[in-house]
Scaffold this motif. Structure first.
Motif, short mmCIF file in Angstrom:
data_model
loop_
_atom_site.label_atom_id
_atom_site.label_comp_id
_atom_site.label_asym_id
_atom_site.label_seq_id
_atom_site.Cartn_x
_atom_site.Cartn_y
_atom_site.Cartn_z
N ALA A 176 53.69 45.72 41.24
CA ALA A 176 53.58 45.83 39.79
C ALA A 176 52.17 46.26 39.41
N SER A 177 52.03 46.90 38.27
CA SER A 177 50.72 47.42 37.85
C SER A 177 49.80 46.33 37.30
N ASN A 178 50.37 45.20 36.87
CA ASN A 178 49.55 44.12 36.35
C ASN A 178 50.17 42.77 36.68
N PHE A 179 49.40 41.72 36.51
CA PHE A 179 49.86 40.38 36.86
C PHE A 179 49.07 39.36 36.05
N THR A 180 49.48 38.10 36.14
CA THR A 180 48.79 37.01 35.48
C THR A 180 48.11 36.15 36.54
N THR A 181 46.82 35.90 36.35
CA THR A 181 46.08 35.11 37.33
C THR A 181 46.51 33.65 37.29
N LEU A 182 46.05 32.88 38.26
CA LEU A 182 46.35 31.45 38.30
C LEU A 182 45.86 30.76 37.04
N GLY A 183 44.74 31.24 36.50
CA GLY A 183 44.16 30.65 35.31
C GLY A 183 44.67 31.24 34.01
N GLY A 184 45.68 32.14 34.08
CA GLY A 184 46.31 32.64 32.88
C GLY A 184 45.71 33.89 32.29
N VAL A 185 44.91 34.64 33.06
CA VAL A 185 44.29 35.87 32.57
C VAL A 185 45.13 37.07 32.99
N GLN A 186 45.37 38.00 32.08
CA GLN A 186 46.11 39.22 32.39
C GLN A 186 45.18 40.20 33.10
N SER A 187 45.60 40.71 34.27
CA SER A 187 44.76 41.62 35.06
C SER A 187 45.59 42.77 35.60
N ASN A 188 44.89 43.86 35.91
CA ASN A 188 45.52 45.02 36.52
C ASN A 188 45.30 45.00 38.03
N VAL A 189 46.23 45.57 38.77
CA VAL A 189 46.10 45.66 40.22
C VAL A 189 45.00 46.65 40.58
N ALA A 190 44.09 46.24 41.46
CA ALA A 190 42.98 47.11 41.88
C ALA A 190 43.44 48.06 42.97
N LEU A 191 42.87 49.27 42.97
CA LEU A 191 43.25 50.29 43.94
C LEU A 191 42.28 50.42 45.10
N THR A 192 41.12 49.73 45.02
CA THR A 192 40.12 49.80 46.09
C THR A 192 39.59 48.41 46.39
N MET A 193 38.91 48.29 47.52
CA MET A 193 38.31 47.02 47.91
C MET A 193 37.30 46.56 46.87
N LYS A 194 36.43 47.45 46.43
CA LYS A 194 35.41 47.09 45.47
C LYS A 194 36.02 46.76 44.12
N GLY A 195 37.09 47.46 43.76
CA GLY A 195 37.78 47.15 42.52
C GLY A 195 38.44 45.79 42.58
N PHE A 196 38.90 45.40 43.75
CA PHE A 196 39.52 44.09 43.93
C PHE A 196 38.48 42.98 43.82
N ASN A 197 37.32 43.19 44.44
CA ASN A 197 36.23 42.22 44.39
C ASN A 197 34.94 42.98 44.71
N SER A 198 34.04 43.08 43.76
CA SER A 198 32.83 43.88 43.92
C SER A 198 31.94 43.38 45.06
N MET A 199 32.06 42.10 45.41
CA MET A 199 31.25 41.55 46.49
C MET A 199 31.81 41.85 47.88
N MET A 200 33.00 42.46 47.92
CA MET A 200 33.62 42.76 49.21
C MET A 200 33.18 44.11 49.76
N ALA A 201 32.33 44.81 49.04
CA ALA A 201 31.79 46.09 49.52
C ALA A 201 30.31 46.12 49.19
N GLY A 202 29.51 46.73 50.08
CA GLY A 202 28.07 46.78 49.87
C GLY A 202 27.31 46.43 51.12
#
Length: 347
Positions: free
Chosen positions: A126-152
């Motif tokens: 799916a293109s979007n989802f609801t987080t555990l804490g109830g925030v609406q988010s979009n699916v990330a297409l890259t590692m950095k988009g998923f979590n900025s601290m996971m690249a660098g």
């Protein structure tokens, strides 16, 4: 001989009408149906929710078992695919995550379909989802988009390393789960961070693959903690496969690991939340950091502040325990009598 008694029972004493002709009025029937409908409307959602919860829990455990067994059969988790940046004369090439699935995971796990980052929907993502804490988010297409601290870039006693910003890939299992994978081909087992007093244990370089699964594809409710969850694979060899199920939010108060006096310890604070809760260990806390964007609420994020883990500091002569240190994207040695945040997980 019994006819008089039978005849007396069969007729109404007043009007002489047979009792078989007595019935509820239409108003009584409608009232009864209304009451039944109200009770059903109140109880049915709860019953359906409980059934779905049990189904998801069963599916979640089965998927974790299959993924753990499959990943254990892989010789190593790093080094799959290529990633090169483009320039004026060449185009960027990124086959890391897709190659990890096609050449690695699919050899040990039954997979029906594999999709690149531009066709994730073809694998039921799916293109979007609801987080555990109830925030609406979009699916990330890259590692950095998923979590900025996971690249660098990260620096340790084994030298500097650069974590690559790879594109995501997805696949569908033979059991019908849709899974998106964020893959790091440069993951390592250690950077020897604690050898000369750097005081940190970096998380991101140890995470080789992070899987975000949807147990029923894009059907819904597409909510973390229900049909959506995560599985994290750390270390390229001697792999640890982790799937912690965090509480919806951290505890509202801070706790010491070894409190003085009659204060409650961090571990006891978790069990007081419920018998099924406990403190996460260092790797489980790392998996929570990696999946911060799946867990966070509008007011709480695993990446903000310090959180206790249950794992002791291996290279510390004093009685100190690891906790999360945001500035290092990892862990540091914490005085067990200090108060830090606590984010419990289910057993």
């Amino acid at each position: 001989r019994f006819w008089p008694q039978a005849r007396a029972l069969a007729f109404n004493a007043k009007g002489g009408e047979p009792l078989s002709r007595c019935a509820f009025t239409m108003a009584e029937i409608l009232l009864s149906l209304t009451i039944i409908g109200v009770v059903a409307a109140i109880t049915l959602p709860s019953l359906t929710g409980n059934i779905n919860e049990r189904t998801w829990n069963t599916q979640r455990k089965a998927l974790y078992a299959r993924m753990s067994q499959a990943i254990a059969l892989m010789p190593a988790l790093n080094g799959y695919g290529t990633l090169t940046e483009g320039n004026e004369s060449t185009s960027a090439v990124d086959t890391a995550a897709e190659t990890f699935v096609t050449d690695g995971l699919s050899k040990v796990l039954k997979i029906n379909n594999i999709c690149d980052s531009e066709h994730l929907a073809d694998c039921g993502i799916a293109s979007n989802f609801t987080t555990l804490g109830g925030v609406q988010s979009n699916v990330a297409l890259t590692m950095k988009g998923f979590n900025s601290m996971m690249a660098g870039s990260y620096s340790g006693n084994n030298g500097n390393m650069n974590l690559l910003d790879t594109k995501a890939a997805a696949f569908e299992t033979a059991n019908g789960e849709s899974i998106i994978v964020y893959y790091q081909p440069a993951c390592v087992g250690s950077m020897d961070e604690n050898a000369s007093g750097l005081g940190g244990f970096f998380i991101a370089p140890k995470i080789c693959a992070n899987f975000v699964y949807d147990l029923n594809g894009n059907k819904g409710p597409n909510t973390v903690g229900k049909d959506i969850g995560f599985i994290t694979a750390m270390y390229p060899s001697d792999v640890k496969v982790l799937a912690p199920m965090p509480a919806v939010n951290p505890l509202s108060s801070t706790y010491a690991f070894k409190p003085t006096g009659n204060a409650i310890s961090a571990s006891r604070a978790c069990t007081n939340l419920g018998e099924e809760y406990r403190l996460p260990n260092i790797d489980e806390l790392g998996a929570m950091m990696a999946n911060d964007n799946l867990i966070k609420s509008a007011s709480s994020s695993p990446r903000s502040g310090y959180y206790w883990s249950s794992t002791p500091m291996k290279n510390s002569a004093s009685s100190r325990w690891n906790h999360w240190r945001t500035s290092e994207t990892g862990y540091d040695d914490g005085d067990p009598t200090e108060n830090f945040k606590v984010w419990c997980i289910k057993r």
